[in-house]
Write a protein that holds these residues in place. Structure first.
Motif, PDB file in Angstrom:
ATOM      1  N   LEU A 194       0.851  -1.186   0.000  1.00 47.59           N
ATOM      2  CA  LEU A 194       0.000   0.000   0.000  1.00 47.59           C
ATOM      3  C   LEU A 194       0.888   1.237   0.000  1.00 47.59           C
ATOM      4  CD1 LEU A 194      -2.568  -0.967   2.806  1.00 47.59           C
ATOM      5  CD2 LEU A 194      -2.719  -1.444   0.366  1.00 47.59           C
ATOM      6  N   LEU A 195       0.321   2.383  -0.388  1.00 47.69           N
ATOM      7  CA  LEU A 195       1.045   3.644  -0.265  1.00 47.69           C
ATOM      8  C   LEU A 195       0.607   4.328   1.008  1.00 47.69           C
ATOM      9  CD1 LEU A 195       1.152   5.356  -3.783  1.00 47.69           C
ATOM     10  CD2 LEU A 195       2.809   3.855  -2.712  1.00 47.69           C
ATOM     11  N   GLY A 196       1.560   4.923   1.707  1.00 47.71           N
ATOM     12  CA  GLY A 196       1.247   5.647   2.929  1.00 47.71           C
ATOM     13  C   GLY A 196       1.051   7.125   2.664  1.00 47.71           C
ATOM     14  N   VAL A 197       0.867   7.895   3.718  1.00 49.46           N
ATOM     15  CA  VAL A 197       0.606   9.330   3.594  1.00 49.46           C
ATOM     16  C   VAL A 197       1.752  10.077   2.926  1.00 49.46           C
ATOM     17  CG1 VAL A 197      -1.008   9.394   5.528  1.00 49.46           C
ATOM     18  CG2 VAL A 197       1.404   9.830   5.935  1.00 49.46           C
ATOM     19  N   THR A 198       2.953   9.525   2.973  1.00 50.66           N
ATOM     20  CA  THR A 198       4.103  10.157   2.324  1.00 50.66           C
ATOM     21  C   THR A 198       4.210   9.784   0.851  1.00 50.66           C
ATOM     22  OG1 THR A 198       5.574   8.331   2.871  1.00 50.66           O
ATOM     23  CG2 THR A 198       5.432  10.147   4.471  1.00 50.66           C
ATOM     24  N   GLY A 199       3.337   8.869   0.395  1.00 49.20           N
ATOM     25  CA  GLY A 199       3.406   8.398  -0.981  1.00 49.20           C
ATOM     26  C   GLY A 199       4.392   7.267  -1.173  1.00 49.20           C
ATOM     27  N   LYS A 200       4.977   6.794  -0.070  1.00 48.16           N
ATOM     28  CA  LYS A 200       5.950   5.699  -0.126  1.00 48.16           C
ATOM     29  C   LYS A 200       5.245   4.376   0.158  1.00 48.16           C
ATOM     30  CE  LYS A 200       9.964   8.285   0.370  1.00 48.16           C
ATOM     31  NZ  LYS A 200      10.279   8.815  -0.882  1.00 48.16           N
ATOM     32  N   PRO A 201       5.650   3.299  -0.540  1.00 54.33           N
ATOM     33  CA  PRO A 201       5.025   1.988  -0.329  1.00 54.33           C
ATOM     34  C   PRO A 201       5.419   1.365   1.010  1.00 54.33           C
ATOM     35  CG  PRO A 201       6.757   1.854  -1.986  1.00 54.33           C
ATOM     36  CD  PRO A 201       6.643   3.290  -1.594  1.00 54.33           C
ATOM     37  N   TYR A 202       4.505   0.560   1.536  1.00 49.56           N
ATOM     38  CA  TYR A 202       4.783  -0.217   2.746  1.00 49.56           C
ATOM     39  C   TYR A 202       4.001  -1.522   2.678  1.00 49.56           C
ATOM     40  CZ  TYR A 202       0.233   1.205   4.658  1.00 49.56           C
ATOM     41  OH  TYR A 202      -1.114   1.400   4.848  1.00 49.56           O
ATOM     42  N   ALA A 203       4.464  -2.517   3.402  1.00 49.04           N
ATOM     43  CA  ALA A 203       3.819  -3.831   3.420  1.00 49.04           C
ATOM     44  C   ALA A 203       2.658  -3.821   4.407  1.00 49.04           C
ATOM     45  CB  ALA A 203       4.834  -4.899   3.816  1.00 49.04           C
ATOM     46  N   SER A 204       1.585  -4.496   4.032  1.00 47.10           N
ATOM     47  CA  SER A 204       0.402  -4.582   4.885  1.00 47.10           C
ATOM     48  C   SER A 204      -0.227  -5.964   4.764  1.00 47.10           C
ATOM     49  CB  SER A 204      -0.618  -3.520   4.458  1.00 47.10           C
ATOM     50  OG  SER A 204      -1.818  -3.665   5.174  1.00 47.10           O
ATOM     51  N   LEU A 205      -0.745  -6.460   5.862  1.00 46.29           N
ATOM     52  CA  LEU A 205      -1.497  -7.713   5.831  1.00 46.29           C
ATOM     53  C   LEU A 205      -2.981  -7.456   5.575  1.00 46.29           C
ATOM     54  CD1 LEU A 205       0.192  -9.616   8.786  1.00 46.29           C
ATOM     55  CD2 LEU A 205       0.582  -9.920   6.338  1.00 46.29           C
ATOM     56  N   VAL A 206      -3.384  -6.191   5.673  1.00 46.44           N
ATOM     57  CA  VAL A 206      -4.780  -5.796   5.484  1.00 46.44           C
ATOM     58  C   VAL A 206      -4.909  -5.110   4.124  1.00 46.44           C
ATOM     59  CG1 VAL A 206      -6.654  -4.391   6.408  1.00 46.44           C
ATOM     60  CG2 VAL A 206      -5.015  -5.459   7.962  1.00 46.44           C
ATOM     61  N   PRO A 207      -5.853  -5.547   3.270  1.00 48.13           N
ATOM     62  CA  PRO A 207      -6.001  -4.901   1.965  1.00 48.13           C
ATOM     63  C   PRO A 207      -6.495  -3.458   2.098  1.00 48.13           C
ATOM     64  CG  PRO A 207      -7.725  -6.535   2.296  1.00 48.13           C
ATOM     65  CD  PRO A 207      -6.803  -6.618   3.473  1.00 48.13           C
ATOM     66  N   GLY A 208      -6.162  -2.655   1.114  1.00 50.07           N
ATOM     67  CA  GLY A 208      -6.612  -1.270   1.096  1.00 50.07           C
ATOM     68  C   GLY A 208      -8.074  -1.156   0.703  1.00 50.07           C
ATOM     69  N   THR A 209      -8.638   0.019   0.940  1.00 53.22           N
ATOM     70  CA  THR A 209     -10.033   0.264   0.586  1.00 53.22           C
ATOM     71  C   THR A 209     -10.168   1.198  -0.609  1.00 53.22           C
ATOM     72  OG1 THR A 209     -10.238   2.137   2.105  1.00 53.22           O
ATOM     73  CG2 THR A 209     -10.782  -0.056   2.975  1.00 53.22           C
ATOM     74  N   CYS A 210      -9.044   1.794  -1.059  1.00 55.11           N
ATOM     75  CA  CYS A 210      -9.045   2.698  -2.207  1.00 55.11           C
ATOM     76  C   CYS A 210      -7.897   2.318  -3.136  1.00 55.11           C
ATOM     77  CB  CYS A 210      -8.833   4.146  -1.773  1.00 55.11           C
ATOM     78  SG  CYS A 210     -10.129   4.842  -0.778  1.00 55.11           S
ATOM     79  N   ALA A 211      -8.104   2.574  -4.431  1.00 54.00           N
ATOM     80  CA  ALA A 211      -7.051   2.377  -5.416  1.00 54.00           C
ATOM     81  C   ALA A 211      -6.828   3.694  -6.134  1.00 54.00           C
ATOM     82  CB  ALA A 211      -7.438   1.287  -6.406  1.00 54.00           C
ATOM     83  N   PRO A 246      -8.561   8.940   3.646  1.00 55.90           N
ATOM     84  CA  PRO A 246      -7.690   9.978   4.209  1.00 55.90           C
ATOM     85  C   PRO A 246      -6.214   9.790   3.843  1.00 55.90           C
ATOM     86  CG  PRO A 246      -9.294   9.306   5.847  1.00 55.90           C
ATOM     87  CD  PRO A 246      -9.422   8.350   4.689  1.00 55.90           C
ATOM     88  N   THR A 247      -5.767   8.554   3.741  1.00 54.47           N
ATOM     89  CA  THR A 247      -4.382   8.290   3.363  1.00 54.47           C
ATOM     90  C   THR A 247      -4.140   8.705   1.918  1.00 54.47           C
ATOM     91  OG1 THR A 247      -4.271   6.448   4.922  1.00 54.47           O
ATOM     92  CG2 THR A 247      -2.572   6.528   3.225  1.00 54.47           C
ATOM     93  N   ALA A 248      -5.076   8.408   1.030  1.00 53.35           N
ATOM     94  CA  ALA A 248      -4.944   8.809  -0.378  1.00 53.35           C
ATOM     95  C   ALA A 248      -4.868  10.324  -0.500  1.00 53.35           C
ATOM     96  CB  ALA A 248      -6.116   8.258  -1.187  1.00 53.35           C
ATOM     97  N   ILE A 249      -5.714  11.021   0.235  1.00 48.47           N
ATOM     98  CA  ILE A 249      -5.728  12.488   0.207  1.00 48.47           C
ATOM     99  C   ILE A 249      -4.406  13.036   0.742  1.00 48.47           C
ATOM    100  CG2 ILE A 249      -6.821  14.540   1.175  1.00 48.47           C
ATOM    101  CD1 ILE A 249      -9.467  12.862   1.156  1.00 48.47           C
ATOM    102  N   ALA A 250      -3.949  12.494   1.866  1.00 47.87           N
ATOM    103  CA  ALA A 250      -2.689  12.951   2.470  1.00 47.87           C
ATOM    104  C   ALA A 250      -1.506  12.718   1.539  1.00 47.87           C
ATOM    105  CB  ALA A 250      -2.462  12.255   3.808  1.00 47.87           C
ATOM    106  N   ALA A 251      -1.584  11.678   0.706  1.00 53.07           N
ATOM    107  CA  ALA A 251      -0.500  11.374  -0.235  1.00 53.07           C
ATOM    108  C   ALA A 251      -0.570  12.260  -1.476  1.00 53.07           C
ATOM    109  CB  ALA A 251      -0.551   9.897  -0.629  1.00 53.07           C
ATOM    110  N   GLY A 252      -1.581  13.135  -1.557  1.00 57.13           N
ATOM    111  CA  GLY A 252      -1.668  14.079  -2.661  1.00 57.13           C
ATOM    112  C   GLY A 252      -2.531  13.650  -3.826  1.00 57.13           C
ATOM    113  N   TYR A 253      -3.397  12.681  -3.606  1.00 59.76           N
ATOM    114  CA  TYR A 253      -4.293  12.208  -4.666  1.00 59.76           C
ATOM    115  C   TYR A 253      -5.652  12.889  -4.535  1.00 59.76           C
ATOM    116  CZ  TYR A 253      -1.014   8.553  -6.003  1.00 59.76           C
ATOM    117  OH  TYR A 253       0.091   7.880  -6.469  1.00 59.76           O
TER     118      TYR A 253
END
Length: 88
Positions: free
Chosen positions: A6-23, A59-66
């Protein structure tokens, strides 16, 4: 359990065991629902996939600038558009 990226608020990828809710699309910096018809159409036509990114939530997508997708999130897009005139 499968690890997802997933992408985090900084726009950098990170590993997650939980799927995201937005693409989103890395090039256009637009995010939307996982079932967005515009994204599905682009994927079916052979595009989009290599630029697709996932977010834990909106909120994470918005914070990452999307910005919200006008197709699958028209209400969110209208709000974004009214507050960002001339910024896009």
């Amino acid at each position: 359990m499968k690890t997802l990226t997933l992408l985090g608020v900084t726009g950098k990828p990170y590993a997650s065991l939980v799927p995201g809710t937005c693409a989103g699309h890395r090039g256009t910096r637009i995010y939307g629902r996982l079932d967005c018809r515009a994204a599905r159409r682009a994927i079916a036509n052979g595009g989009y996939v290599k630029h697709r990114v996932f977010f834990a939530d909106e909120p994470t997508a918005i914070a990452a600038g999307y910005r919200p997708c006008a197709v699958c999130m028209p209400e969110h897009y209208a709000i974004w558009n009214s507050t960002n005139k001339g910024d896009a």
